[in-house]
Write an enzyme that holds these catalytic residues in place. Structure first.
Site, PDB file in Angstrom:
ATOM      1  CB  CYS A 267     -17.491  -3.441 -14.952  1.00  0.00           C
ATOM      2  SG  CYS A 267     -16.258  -3.001 -16.127  1.00  0.00           S
TER       3      CYS A 267
ATOM      4  CB  CYS B 101      -5.454   2.404 -20.391  1.00  0.00           C
ATOM      5  SG  CYS B 101      -4.936   0.806 -21.283  1.00  0.00           S
TER       6      CYS B 101
ATOM      7  CB  CYS C 232      -7.934   0.423 -27.562  1.00  0.00           C
ATOM      8  SG  CYS C 232      -7.085  -1.087 -26.961  1.00  0.00           S
TER       9      CYS C 232
ATOM     10  CB  CYS D 280     -11.036   2.430 -25.563  1.00  0.00           C
ATOM     11  SG  CYS D 280     -10.766   2.600 -23.704  1.00  0.00           S
TER      12      CYS D 280
ATOM     13  N   GLY E 146      -7.960   0.573 -17.716  1.00  0.00           N
ATOM     14  CA  GLY E 146      -6.800  -0.263 -17.660  1.00  0.00           C
ATOM     15  C   GLY E 146      -6.707  -1.627 -18.136  1.00  0.00           C
ATOM     16  CD  GLU E 147      -4.425  -5.739 -20.675  1.00  0.00           C
ATOM     17  OE1 GLU E 147      -5.150  -5.400 -21.602  1.00  0.00           O
ATOM     18  OE2 GLU E 147      -4.364  -6.699 -20.040  1.00  0.00           O
TER      19      GLU E 147
ATOM     20  CB  SER F  73     -11.249  -7.879 -20.216  1.00  0.00           C
ATOM     21  OG  SER F  73     -10.784  -6.982 -19.865  1.00  0.00           O
TER      22      SER F  73
ATOM     23  CB  SER G 271     -10.323  -6.535 -26.880  1.00  0.00           C
ATOM     24  OG  SER G 271     -11.074  -6.195 -25.853  1.00  0.00           O
TER      25      SER G 271
ATOM     26  CG  ASP H 271     -24.041  -1.857 -30.644  1.00  0.00           C
ATOM     27  OD1 ASP H 271     -23.445  -2.614 -31.543  1.00  0.00           O
ATOM     28  OD2 ASP H 271     -25.039  -1.341 -30.569  1.00  0.00           O
TER      29      ASP H 271
ATOM     30  CB  CYS I   3     -17.840  -1.373 -23.503  1.00  0.00           C
ATOM     31  SG  CYS I   3     -18.286  -2.882 -22.497  1.00  0.00           S
TER      32      CYS I   3
HETATM   33 FE1  SF4 Z   1      -6.746   0.117 -22.198  1.00  0.00          FE
HETATM   34 FE2  SF4 Z   1      -8.998  -1.375 -22.290  1.00  0.00          FE
HETATM   35 FE3  SF4 Z   1      -9.330   0.884 -23.274  1.00  0.00          FE
HETATM   36 FE4  SF4 Z   1      -7.762  -0.564 -24.647  1.00  0.00          FE
HETATM   37  S1  SF4 Z   1      -9.943  -0.700 -24.216  1.00  0.00           S
HETATM   38  S2  SF4 Z   1      -7.156   1.558 -24.145  1.00  0.00           S
HETATM   39  S3  SF4 Z   1      -6.657  -1.858 -23.130  1.00  0.00           S
HETATM   40  S4  SF4 Z   1      -8.949   0.366 -21.314  1.00  0.00           S
END
Ligand code: SF4
Length: 360
Positions: free
Chosen positions: A124, A131, A135, A138, A178-179, A210, A233, A307, A352
């Protein structure tokens, strides 16, 4: 001083060329003015990506002079491994890397040990340091955005992990920090290098991108029909609730996102996987299942339940009874496969949503 003016094409090569930064055809285009053939470009890529060095001249059809010329204009960059932790619980390994500056980012090695004698890994990778999307569930989102990663910084996460591992890396998921779809040029070039026979030869079908729902990126993937899998997501099918959990909703509302996914499916024929971080009391009601079914009607999807992992304690995953009730509601309303994903490495903060770019 010779008094000769270098040709424009050679002048253009005077900034060092990073050999892990280019798919082989592009590498060839850059080096062709020096007399490098397409086959030699592939050999250069292979030696740099698999062995971290330049090829041996004689054995590979380079003249000593040509190889010396290439070595003058090209380098083989390498990430620094700042930290590595292996979970004694489940064998997940978290790597902390530093690239071309002091920004740190992480990758996770996921063991697939289901068959003795066929052990392998999925890696991964991160596509950005930090980022910007924020979210709320996260840890990376709480860091804010630092910068995009260069292609070589993405590719080298896999190279470094493979170099220190007993089993082969057979898959790569762009689900680290990151995105990916906000750094899509670098990500697509990295995926190409990972998949090329003269790169790491990982099947394109075993590469997953993703996204939190970047609509222009999804439409670009639809138009280019790349072989990679796509995970989106969602977290909620209710735009108001989704907006509270994922601020990206304000940029690309749920309706536009689903329309883009329908276009993606129409162009590629691929089923889209929706990732659903399980947040107790927030997105696990029967109503959530019903809204999701309505939103995705006619669109082939798979739902991955993951989860939530929130060291801050603000969010927690549902207990057994809440999860069972949600799964029953999904069975009732949603005509799609539902998969419970194991998110490992929690004890080393590798799961995650836990990647925060620091040694733990
Ligand atoms: Fe960024 Fe992905 Fe975390 Fe959302 S879930 S803040 S897109 S790293």
């Amino acid at each position: 001083m010779s008094g000769k003016t270098p040709s424009p094409s050679v002048q253009a090569l005077e900034t060092p060329l990073l050999l892990k930064d280019f798919p082989s055809a592009e590498l060839h285009a850059r080096l062709a003015p020096l007399g490098v053939t397409a086959r030699q470009a592939r050999l250069l890529q292979l030696a740099a990506v698999r062995h971290g060095k330049f090829p041996e001249a004689v054995a590979n059809g380079f003249s000593a002079r040509l190889l010396a010329t290439v070595q003058r204009v090209a380098t083989i960059p390498q990430l620094t491994i700042v930290d590595k932790r292996v979970s004694p619980q489940d064998g997940f390994a978290k790597y902390l890397f530093r690239g071309s500056d002091d920004a740190c980012f992480e990758a996770v090695r996921i063991p697939l040990l289901h068959k003795t004698g066929d052990e392998k890994y999925v890696v991964c990778v991160s596509s950005q340091a930090g980022c910007a999307l924020g979210c709320v569930f996260c840890a990376t989102g709480r860091l804010g955005f630092r910068r995009h990663l260069a292609t070589w910084e993405i590719v080298d996460q896999v190279i470094q992990i493979q170099a220190g591992s007993a089993h082969p890396v057979r898959g790569v998921v762009f689900m680290g920090m990151g995105e990916p779809l906000l750094n899509l040029d670098a990500v697509l070039r990295a995926a190409q290098i990972l998949a090329e026979p003269s790169g790491l030869a990982i099947s394109g079908k075993a590469i997953t991108l993703s996204t939190a729902g970047i609509v222009p990126g999804i439409l670009r993937l639809a138009a280019e029909r790349r072989p990679y899998k796509l995970i989106v997501s969602l977290a909620s099918a209710d735009p108001r609730r989704r907006g509270e959990l994922m601020p990206v909703e304000k940029l690309y509302p749920t309706g536009e996102l689903i329309a883009a996914l329908r276009a993606y499916h129409a162009a590629t024929g691929q089923r889209v996987t929706l990732a659903w971080p399980l947040l107790a009391g927030l997105n696990t009601r029967a109503e959530d299942a019903r809204q999701l079914a309505e939103l995705t009607r006619g669109l082939p999807v798979q739902l991955d339940l993951i989860d939530v992992n929130d060291p801050s304690g603000r969010f927690r995953p549902p207990d057994r009874a809440e999860l069972d009730a949600f799964r029953d509601a999904l069975r009732l309303h949603l005509a799609a496969p539902v998969v419970r994903r194991y998110s490992g490495g929690q004890d080393i903060h590798a799961a995650c949503g836990m990647l925060a770019g620091t040694a733990t």
